[in-house]
Design a protein around this motif. Structure first.
Motif, PDB file in Angstrom:
ATOM      1  N   GLU A 166      58.632 100.855  45.923  1.00 27.45           N
ATOM      2  CA  GLU A 166      58.581  99.560  46.211  1.00 27.45           C
ATOM      3  C   GLU A 166      58.000  98.787  45.166  1.00 27.45           C
ATOM      4  N   ILE A 167      56.605  99.363  44.492  1.00 34.44           N
ATOM      5  CA  ILE A 167      56.085  98.785  43.479  1.00 34.44           C
ATOM      6  C   ILE A 167      56.551  99.080  42.223  1.00 34.44           C
ATOM      7  N   GLU A 168      57.206  99.826  41.697  1.00 32.23           N
ATOM      8  CA  GLU A 168      57.992 100.203  40.649  1.00 32.23           C
ATOM      9  C   GLU A 168      59.168  99.494  40.435  1.00 32.23           C
ATOM     10  N   GLU A 169      59.685  99.076  41.619  1.00 31.10           N
ATOM     11  CA  GLU A 169      60.989  98.345  41.683  1.00 31.10           C
ATOM     12  C   GLU A 169      60.782  96.863  40.761  1.00 31.10           C
ATOM     13  N   HIS A 170      61.701  96.822  40.123  1.00 31.92           N
ATOM     14  CA  HIS A 170      61.583  95.371  39.210  1.00 31.92           C
ATOM     15  C   HIS A 170      62.059  94.260  40.164  1.00 31.92           C
TER      16      HIS A 170
END
Length: 165
Positions: free
Chosen positions: A141-145
């Motif tokens: 979720e954090i890495e999802e751009h």
């Protein structure tokens, strides 16, 4: 930029913290990495990198009035934040289960009750993978751009605000 080893390769958006490339420096490995990870990003300023579908999206966004555009941006940001919050809550819940299972295992070992200790080990063995899964979901979720649609909308909204000043 921190470059303690040479050659040092970093990649990412100028708007984000750069990542360090840790792969092989062989030409084929670099080509494969570039093909999989380095793409020219469609943007309002770089429409030459946009596909036909993305150009249609830009046209639709530009046709929106500023209130409609702001409302959609707010809704999309709220949805993104809700997904982040949900993933964060899953991690917290899973971590609490691991901690409770670890405490129970300590108590069971101290009590000398073999059946209680075995049950505590089983509970811990099932809690740890659930925690790892929740952490992986959170990291994703954090890495999802940000979705391209939202990025383009924010660029257009910013450009509109600049023109109004």
């Amino acid at each position: 930029m921190d470059a303690s080893e040479y050659p040092t390769l970093q990649y990412g958006s100028h708007e984000e913290i750069l990542d360090h490339y840790k792969g092989s420096l062989e030409l084929e490995a670099l080509r494969k990495f570039a093909a999989e990870n380095l793409a020219l990003q469609c943007s309002i300023l770089h429409q030459e990198w946009c596909t036909g579908e993305q150009m249609e999206l830009i046209k639709r966004i530009k046709a929106m009035n500023s209130d409609e555009l702001s409302n959609i941006i707010d809704e999309m940001n709220d949805a993104f934040e809700a997904k982040y919050f949900e993933a964060e809550q899953k991690v917290k819940s899973a971590r609490k289960l691991v901690m409770a299972a670890e405490r129970e295992l300590e108590y069971a070992q101290a009590s000398g009750d073999d059946s209680r200790e075995e049950a505590a080990k089983k509970a811990l063995d099932s809690a740890r993978p659930a925690y790892e899964d929740a952490m992986a979901e959170f990291d994703a979720e954090i890495e999802e751009h940000e979705p391209l649609e939202l990025t383009l909308m924010e660029e257009i909204e910013y450009a509109n605000e600049e023109m109004e000043q």
